[in-house]
Design a protein around this motif. Structure first.
Motif, PDB file in Angstrom:
ATOM      1  N   ILE A 223       0.854  -1.187   0.000  1.00 39.00           N
ATOM      2  CA  ILE A 223       0.000   0.000   0.000  1.00 39.00           C
ATOM      3  C   ILE A 223       0.891   1.237   0.000  1.00 39.00           C
ATOM      4  CG2 ILE A 223      -1.724   1.334   1.266  1.00 39.00           C
ATOM      5  CD1 ILE A 223      -2.668  -1.268   2.545  1.00 39.00           C
ATOM      6  N   ALA A 224       0.573   2.174  -0.890  1.00 39.74           N
ATOM      7  CA  ALA A 224       1.218   3.484  -0.867  1.00 39.74           C
ATOM      8  C   ALA A 224       0.210   4.471  -0.294  1.00 39.74           C
ATOM      9  CB  ALA A 224       1.646   3.912  -2.264  1.00 39.74           C
ATOM     10  N   VAL A 225       0.457   4.922   0.942  1.00 38.78           N
ATOM     11  CA  VAL A 225      -0.409   5.919   1.559  1.00 38.78           C
ATOM     12  C   VAL A 225       0.083   7.289   1.100  1.00 38.78           C
ATOM     13  CG1 VAL A 225      -1.352   6.829   3.699  1.00 38.78           C
ATOM     14  CG2 VAL A 225      -0.706   4.410   3.558  1.00 38.78           C
ATOM     15  N   LEU A 226      -0.786   7.999   0.371  1.00 41.64           N
ATOM     16  CA  LEU A 226      -0.387   9.260  -0.242  1.00 41.64           C
ATOM     17  C   LEU A 226      -1.017  10.441   0.481  1.00 41.64           C
ATOM     18  CD1 LEU A 226      -0.753   8.302  -4.028  1.00 41.64           C
ATOM     19  CD2 LEU A 226       1.234   8.026  -2.519  1.00 41.64           C
ATOM     20  N   GLY A 227      -0.216  11.489   0.645  1.00 46.02           N
ATOM     21  CA  GLY A 227      -0.712  12.739   1.208  1.00 46.02           C
ATOM     22  C   GLY A 227      -0.940  13.750   0.108  1.00 46.02           C
ATOM     23  N   GLN A 228      -0.937  15.011   0.470  1.00 42.39           N
ATOM     24  CA  GLN A 228      -1.162  16.056  -0.515  1.00 42.39           C
ATOM     25  C   GLN A 228      -0.084  16.035  -1.598  1.00 42.39           C
ATOM     26  OE1 GLN A 228      -3.935  18.068  -0.724  1.00 42.39           O
ATOM     27  NE2 GLN A 228      -4.595  16.622   0.860  1.00 42.39           N
ATOM     28  N   ARG A 229      -0.522  16.270  -2.845  1.00 41.37           N
ATOM     29  CA  ARG A 229       0.339  16.255  -4.031  1.00 41.37           C
ATOM     30  C   ARG A 229       1.063  14.924  -4.184  1.00 41.37           C
ATOM     31  NH1 ARG A 229       0.717  21.344  -1.944  1.00 41.37           N
ATOM     32  NH2 ARG A 229       2.671  20.956  -0.861  1.00 41.37           N
ATOM     33  N   TYR A 235       5.018   3.469   2.350  1.00 40.35           N
ATOM     34  CA  TYR A 235       4.881   2.492   1.265  1.00 40.35           C
ATOM     35  C   TYR A 235       5.402   1.164   1.783  1.00 40.35           C
ATOM     36  CZ  TYR A 235       5.390   0.433  -3.437  1.00 40.35           C
ATOM     37  OH  TYR A 235       5.283  -0.366  -4.548  1.00 40.35           O
ATOM     38  N   ASP A 236       4.473   0.258   2.093  1.00 39.03           N
ATOM     39  CA  ASP A 236       4.878  -0.985   2.738  1.00 39.03           C
ATOM     40  C   ASP A 236       3.738  -1.989   2.623  1.00 39.03           C
ATOM     41  OD1 ASP A 236       6.386  -2.811   4.256  1.00 39.03           O
ATOM     42  OD2 ASP A 236       7.101  -1.201   5.583  1.00 39.03           O
ATOM     43  N   SER A 237       3.925  -3.158   3.225  1.00 37.96           N
ATOM     44  CA  SER A 237       2.877  -4.169   3.236  1.00 37.96           C
ATOM     45  C   SER A 237       1.744  -3.713   4.158  1.00 37.96           C
ATOM     46  CB  SER A 237       3.433  -5.498   3.736  1.00 37.96           C
ATOM     47  OG  SER A 237       3.780  -5.392   5.110  1.00 37.96           O
ATOM     48  N   PRO A 238       0.518  -4.223   3.941  1.00 41.63           N
ATOM     49  CA  PRO A 238      -0.574  -3.866   4.858  1.00 41.63           C
ATOM     50  C   PRO A 238      -0.239  -4.201   6.309  1.00 41.63           C
ATOM     51  CG  PRO A 238      -1.447  -4.961   2.906  1.00 41.63           C
ATOM     52  CD  PRO A 238       0.047  -5.078   2.833  1.00 41.63           C
ATOM     53  N   GLU A 239       0.398  -5.366   6.530  1.00 44.08           N
ATOM     54  CA  GLU A 239       0.745  -5.771   7.884  1.00 44.08           C
ATOM     55  C   GLU A 239       1.647  -4.741   8.558  1.00 44.08           C
ATOM     56  OE1 GLU A 239       0.257  -9.609   5.480  1.00 44.08           O
ATOM     57  OE2 GLU A 239       1.009  -7.585   5.172  1.00 44.08           O
ATOM     58  N   ALA A 240       2.660  -4.293   7.820  1.00 41.78           N
ATOM     59  CA  ALA A 240       3.624  -3.359   8.395  1.00 41.78           C
ATOM     60  C   ALA A 240       2.988  -2.003   8.685  1.00 41.78           C
ATOM     61  CB  ALA A 240       4.815  -3.194   7.450  1.00 41.78           C
ATOM     62  N   ILE A 241       2.112  -1.553   7.797  1.00 39.03           N
ATOM     63  CA  ILE A 241       1.473  -0.250   8.001  1.00 39.03           C
ATOM     64  C   ILE A 241       0.521  -0.293   9.186  1.00 39.03           C
ATOM     65  CG2 ILE A 241      -0.119   1.432   6.973  1.00 39.03           C
ATOM     66  CD1 ILE A 241       1.154   0.806   4.259  1.00 39.03           C
ATOM     67  N   VAL A 250      -0.771   8.984   8.924  1.00 39.16           N
ATOM     68  CA  VAL A 250      -1.091   7.621   8.489  1.00 39.16           C
ATOM     69  C   VAL A 250      -1.955   6.936   9.535  1.00 39.16           C
ATOM     70  CG1 VAL A 250      -0.156   5.360   7.873  1.00 39.16           C
ATOM     71  CG2 VAL A 250       1.017   7.445   7.115  1.00 39.16           C
ATOM     72  N   ALA A 251      -1.611   7.100  10.805  1.00 34.42           N
ATOM     73  CA  ALA A 251      -2.401   6.488  11.872  1.00 34.42           C
ATOM     74  C   ALA A 251      -3.828   6.997  11.856  1.00 34.42           C
ATOM     75  CB  ALA A 251      -1.749   6.767  13.229  1.00 34.42           C
ATOM     76  N   GLY A 252      -3.999   8.289  11.585  1.00 33.59           N
ATOM     77  CA  GLY A 252      -5.335   8.854  11.515  1.00 33.59           C
ATOM     78  C   GLY A 252      -6.121   8.334  10.330  1.00 33.59           C
ATOM     79  N   GLY A 257     -10.133   1.627  14.137  1.00 36.01           N
ATOM     80  CA  GLY A 257     -10.476   0.212  13.999  1.00 36.01           C
ATOM     81  C   GLY A 257      -9.327  -0.645  13.522  1.00 36.01           C
ATOM     82  N   ALA A 258      -8.103  -0.292  13.852  1.00 38.31           N
ATOM     83  CA  ALA A 258      -6.948  -1.034  13.351  1.00 38.31           C
ATOM     84  C   ALA A 258      -6.965  -2.496  13.754  1.00 38.31           C
ATOM     85  CB  ALA A 258      -5.655  -0.366  13.825  1.00 38.31           C
ATOM     86  N   SER A 259      -7.456  -2.773  14.958  1.00 39.05           N
ATOM     87  CA  SER A 259      -7.474  -4.172  15.383  1.00 39.05           C
ATOM     88  C   SER A 259      -8.419  -4.998  14.519  1.00 39.05           C
ATOM     89  CB  SER A 259      -7.878  -4.274  16.857  1.00 39.05           C
ATOM     90  OG  SER A 259      -9.180  -3.766  17.060  1.00 39.05           O
TER      91      SER A 259
END
Length: 398
Positions: A223-229, A235-241, A250-252, A257-259
């Motif tokens: 998954i690449a979590v993208l912010g503005q622009r 950028y990592d595996s779903p497990e790692a993120i 990213v946490a927000g 419901g992360a669990s």
């Protein structure tokens, strides 16, 4: 020339994509829509761009097939500079699926799927065979759907055709722009499962855009979590993120419901399934009843797809299995997550859900007991790793 693909011994038919300091500034704008993005998408992996509306994730994806031209930087696909390839040839070698299918309304289903193969001058038989193959792959009967027009299809059926069209010329790369965003949640889950089943077979390089983090966790290898622009926040595996979000932003985005998201990391194929007695409609009622005993079984259609479940009460006094029993309800596939399985089980009177494999064929049954035992076992395995399967503090009793 187009992007060349190969299928090595590992079964990967996709190619690597590299974005190197890519930016996009639209005319008349002082600020870039995408600013200095560098990202490597491995061959054969499913990579999800996720971020809030206006973050530039769709713009970034569209620069890969040059529907939007980058202002600066380079994009290489399979080792070739995308700017060195004729744009039309480039797009013909990259599958593209968008929300609501994007089908041509004046063309039949078969004609929509055949668009790129015709541009590539495939012969009629090859096109017809490919259309039939792909309709079967996405779970639509060719005899029933090939000659329909898009207006005669449901939203989910249109999306299936859209995926089939994107795969028609067997491209190494598939770009998908929120393709399931306009369908209901149940259909969306089924389409996600089908896409994962297809990817397990074809191993394309898929770039998928969504604003739904749960969808990203379910589908993505990375998954690449993208912010503005389109700034790459993580950028990592779903497990790692999920275990270690890079920052508060990213946490927000993951939310509280992360669990629960951990259930989306595990697939039905990873757990033990039970088997129920099965029969086809033309099989012997007496023989099927004997195998069911005091429990229940599943009736399959001619293509081994589950259609109804039945017990001895349903079979009493009947001479044929045709039309006997009750619909199986919500199915899950081997690519479904444990979260999907849990939701399906809670909707069924048998406290279990029927599981399908490729092409919708019956594969087994997942029960609530198995699900609970699996989750309990995983908690025990990871008891020394508080980032995995830990209870959400907000869910603790007060």
């Amino acid at each position: 020339m187009s992007v060349e693909k190969s299928t090595p011994d590992n079964g990967i038919s996709g190619v690597e994509i590299v974005l190197d300091h890519v930016s996009k500034t639209y005319p008349g704008q002082s600020e870039p829509a995408v600013a200095d993005v560098s990202l490597t998408i491995p061959a054969g992996e499913f990579v999800v761009f996720v971020g809030p509306s206006g973050s530039g994730k769709t713009t970034t994806m569209r620069m890969i097939n040059r529907l939007i031209e980058p202002t600066s930087g380079t994009i290489t696909i399979g080792g070739r500079d995308a700017l060195s390839i004729d744009p039309n040839k480039l797009r013909q070698s990259i599958g593209y699926a968008i929300q609501q299918g994007g089908l041509f309304p004046h063309m039949t289903v078969a004609q929509n799927i055949a668009v790129v193969p015709k541009l590539l001058k495939w012969d009629r038989k090859r096109i017809a065979d490919r259309v039939e193959e792909l309709l079967d792959t996405v779970g639509l009967d060719s005899a029933e759907f090939a000659d329909r027009f898009p207006r005669q299809l449901s939203g989910g059926q249109q999306q299936r055709v859209g995926v089939a069209r994107a795969l028609a010329a067997d491209p190494p790369v598939l770009l998908m722009d929120e393709p399931f965003g306009a369908v209901d949640p149940i259909t969306r889950g089924l389409l996600q499962d089908e896409l994962m089943q297809i990817q397990a077979e074809v191993r394309k390089t898929i770039v998928f855009v969504t604003h739904d983090f749960s969808e990203a966790v379910k589908l993505g290898d990375k998954i690449a979590v993208l912010g503005q622009r389109s700034s790459v926040l993580q950028y990592d595996s779903p497990e790692a993120i999920l275990a270690n979000p890079a920052d508060e932003t990213v946490a927000g985005f993951i939310g509280q419901g992360a669990s629960l998201q951990q259930l989306n990391l595990l697939k039905v194929r990873d757990i033990d399934l039970e088997q129920r007695p099965t029969a086809h409609e033309n099989d012997s009622v007496a023989e099927f009843a004997a195998r069911i005993g005091n429990d229940w079984g599943i009736i399959l259609d001619a293509r081994d797809r589950p259609v109804r479940w039945t017990d001895r009460k349903h079979l009493a006094g009947v001479s044929s299995l045709r039309g006997i029993g009750l619909p199986v309800g919500e199915l899950v596939s081997t690519s479904s997550t444990l979260q999907d399985a849990l939701e399906a089980i809670l909707a069924e009177r048998n406290a279990s859900a029927v599981v399908t494999a490729a092409r919708g064929r019956y594969h087994g049954v997942v029960t609530i007991e198995t699900l609970i035992e699996t989750i309990r076992s995983l908690r025990e395995q990871h008891e020394d790793d508080p980032a995995i399967f830990e209870p959400d503090p907000s869910e603790s009793p007060t």
